[in-house]
Design a protein around this motif. Sequence first.
Motif, mmCIF file in Angstrom:
data_model
loop_
_atom_site.group_PDB
_atom_site.id
_atom_site.type_symbol
_atom_site.label_atom_id
_atom_site.label_comp_id
_atom_site.label_asym_id
_atom_site.label_seq_id
_atom_site.Cartn_x
_atom_site.Cartn_y
_atom_site.Cartn_z
ATOM 1 N N SER A 1 -10.982 67.019 -24.250
ATOM 2 C CA SER A 1 -11.646 68.186 -23.684
ATOM 3 C C SER A 1 -12.142 69.063 -24.828
ATOM 4 C CB SER A 1 -10.684 68.964 -22.793
ATOM 5 O OG SER A 1 -11.331 70.091 -22.238
ATOM 6 N N LEU A 2 -13.361 69.526 -24.713
ATOM 7 C CA LEU A 2 -13.970 70.384 -25.732
ATOM 8 C C LEU A 2 -13.911 71.840 -25.260
ATOM 9 C CD1 LEU A 2 -15.501 70.314 -28.439
ATOM 10 C CD2 LEU A 2 -17.600 70.148 -27.119
ATOM 11 N N HIS A 3 -13.449 72.724 -26.138
ATOM 12 C CA HIS A 3 -13.385 74.159 -25.850
ATOM 13 C C HIS A 3 -14.801 74.676 -25.599
ATOM 14 C CE1 HIS A 3 -12.767 78.466 -26.756
ATOM 15 N NE2 HIS A 3 -11.538 78.238 -26.312
ATOM 16 N N PRO A 4 -14.981 75.674 -24.724
ATOM 17 C CA PRO A 4 -16.327 76.218 -24.471
ATOM 18 C C PRO A 4 -17.055 76.706 -25.724
ATOM 19 C CG PRO A 4 -14.803 77.026 -22.814
ATOM 20 C CD PRO A 4 -13.991 76.278 -23.832
ATOM 21 N N SER A 5 -16.322 77.125 -26.756
ATOM 22 C CA SER A 5 -16.964 77.562 -27.998
ATOM 23 C C SER A 5 -17.496 76.382 -28.807
ATOM 24 C CB SER A 5 -15.975 78.355 -28.862
ATOM 25 O OG SER A 5 -14.977 77.490 -29.391
ATOM 26 N N GLY A 6 -16.959 75.182 -28.546
ATOM 27 C CA GLY A 6 -17.368 73.998 -29.286
ATOM 28 C C GLY A 6 -16.658 73.827 -30.609
ATOM 29 N N LEU A 7 -15.662 74.676 -30.902
ATOM 30 C CA LEU A 7 -14.983 74.631 -32.191
ATOM 31 C C LEU A 7 -13.581 74.037 -32.124
ATOM 32 C CD1 LEU A 7 -16.041 78.147 -33.500
ATOM 33 C CD2 LEU A 7 -17.056 75.928 -34.047
ATOM 34 N N ILE A 8 -13.078 73.797 -30.923
ATOM 35 C CA ILE A 8 -11.720 73.276 -30.738
ATOM 36 C C ILE A 8 -11.759 72.087 -29.787
ATOM 37 C CG2 ILE A 8 -9.390 73.821 -29.922
ATOM 38 C CD1 ILE A 8 -9.973 76.750 -30.650
ATOM 39 N N HIS B 1 -3.114 61.726 -19.702
ATOM 40 C CA HIS B 1 -4.326 61.070 -19.212
ATOM 41 C C HIS B 1 -5.411 62.045 -18.770
ATOM 42 C CE1 HIS B 1 -2.831 56.984 -19.376
ATOM 43 N NE2 HIS B 1 -1.672 57.461 -18.967
ATOM 44 N N GLU B 2 -5.066 63.318 -18.606
ATOM 45 C CA GLU B 2 -6.047 64.324 -18.216
ATOM 46 C C GLU B 2 -5.740 65.638 -18.930
ATOM 47 O OE1 GLU B 2 -6.951 64.886 -14.085
ATOM 48 O OE2 GLU B 2 -6.208 62.887 -13.611
ATOM 49 N N CYS B 3 -6.775 66.246 -19.494
ATOM 50 C CA CYS B 3 -6.641 67.569 -20.096
ATOM 51 C C CYS B 3 -7.960 68.299 -19.933
ATOM 52 C CB CYS B 3 -6.223 67.483 -21.562
ATOM 53 S SG CYS B 3 -7.393 66.680 -22.646
ATOM 54 N N SER B 4 -7.882 69.627 -19.830
ATOM 55 C CA SER B 4 -9.086 70.415 -19.619
ATOM 56 C C SER B 4 -8.848 71.864 -20.031
ATOM 57 C CB SER B 4 -9.478 70.365 -18.143
ATOM 58 O OG SER B 4 -10.649 71.117 -17.919
ATOM 59 N N PHE B 5 -9.873 72.489 -20.597
ATOM 60 C CA PHE B 5 -9.846 73.917 -20.882
ATOM 61 C C PHE B 5 -10.340 74.667 -19.650
ATOM 62 C CE2 PHE B 5 -9.959 72.625 -25.361
ATOM 63 C CZ PHE B 5 -9.061 73.527 -25.909
ATOM 64 N N SER B 6 -9.903 75.904 -19.492
ATOM 65 C CA SER B 6 -10.439 76.747 -18.433
ATOM 66 C C SER B 6 -11.890 77.115 -18.781
ATOM 67 C CB SER B 6 -9.592 78.010 -18.271
ATOM 68 O OG SER B 6 -9.658 78.799 -19.432
ATOM 69 N N SER B 7 -12.614 77.661 -17.818
ATOM 70 C CA SER B 7 -14.025 77.966 -18.063
ATOM 71 C C SER B 7 -14.207 79.000 -19.155
ATOM 72 C CB SER B 7 -14.698 78.427 -16.780
ATOM 73 O OG SER B 7 -14.041 79.571 -16.270
ATOM 74 N N GLY B 8 -13.259 79.930 -19.322
ATOM 75 C CA GLY B 8 -13.324 80.912 -20.403
ATOM 76 C C GLY B 8 -12.750 80.405 -21.710
ATOM 77 N N GLY B 9 -11.946 79.355 -21.640
ATOM 78 C CA GLY B 9 -11.366 78.748 -22.840
ATOM 79 C C GLY B 9 -10.043 79.344 -23.270
ATOM 80 N N GLN B 10 -9.519 80.347 -22.556
ATOM 81 C CA GLN B 10 -8.268 80.967 -22.979
ATOM 82 C C GLN B 10 -7.042 80.170 -22.553
ATOM 83 O OE1 GLN B 10 -10.348 82.054 -20.676
ATOM 84 N NE2 GLN B 10 -9.315 83.166 -19.048
ATOM 85 N N LEU B 11 -7.203 79.243 -21.605
ATOM 86 C CA LEU B 11 -6.100 78.409 -21.111
ATOM 87 C C LEU B 11 -6.506 76.943 -21.126
ATOM 88 C CD1 LEU B 11 -5.239 80.461 -17.903
ATOM 89 C CD2 LEU B 11 -4.035 80.556 -20.081
ATOM 90 N N PHE B 12 -5.507 76.062 -21.164
ATOM 91 C CA PHE B 12 -5.795 74.655 -20.925
ATOM 92 C C PHE B 12 -4.678 74.055 -20.092
ATOM 93 C CE2 PHE B 12 -3.436 74.384 -24.970
ATOM 94 C CZ PHE B 12 -2.518 73.391 -24.697
ATOM 95 N N ALA B 13 -5.004 72.969 -19.415
ATOM 96 C CA ALA B 13 -4.029 72.245 -18.592
ATOM 97 C C ALA B 13 -4.022 70.797 -19.030
ATOM 98 C CB ALA B 13 -4.399 72.356 -17.119
ATOM 99 N N ALA B 14 -2.849 70.181 -18.960
ATOM 100 C CA ALA B 14 -2.717 68.771 -19.352
ATOM 101 C C ALA B 14 -1.664 68.106 -18.481
ATOM 102 C CB ALA B 14 -2.347 68.661 -20.818
ATOM 103 N N VAL B 15 -1.957 66.871 -18.078
ATOM 104 C CA VAL B 15 -1.028 66.103 -17.246
ATOM 105 C C VAL B 15 -0.892 64.726 -17.856
ATOM 106 C CG1 VAL B 15 -0.619 65.136 -14.962
ATOM 107 C CG2 VAL B 15 -1.795 67.305 -15.201
#
Length: 64
Positions: free
Chosen positions: A12-19, A50-64
Amino acid sequence: CKYFSDPALSVSLHPSGLILLAGFADKLRLLSLLVNDMRPMREFQLRGCHECSFSSGGQLFAAV
């Protein structure tokens, strides 16, 4: 170009594109993207992510 010994199971790519958040068989890695490199910022002991994602603002992420 950066190579890891194991293939990434999820990315998953952070919305800023830097992380980048990458899930591997042994752990979840938070990587800082630089011009010609990726440097690990943090590693979490989450196996088989197998799944990870940043929130739309990028301040949180979830992973399973």
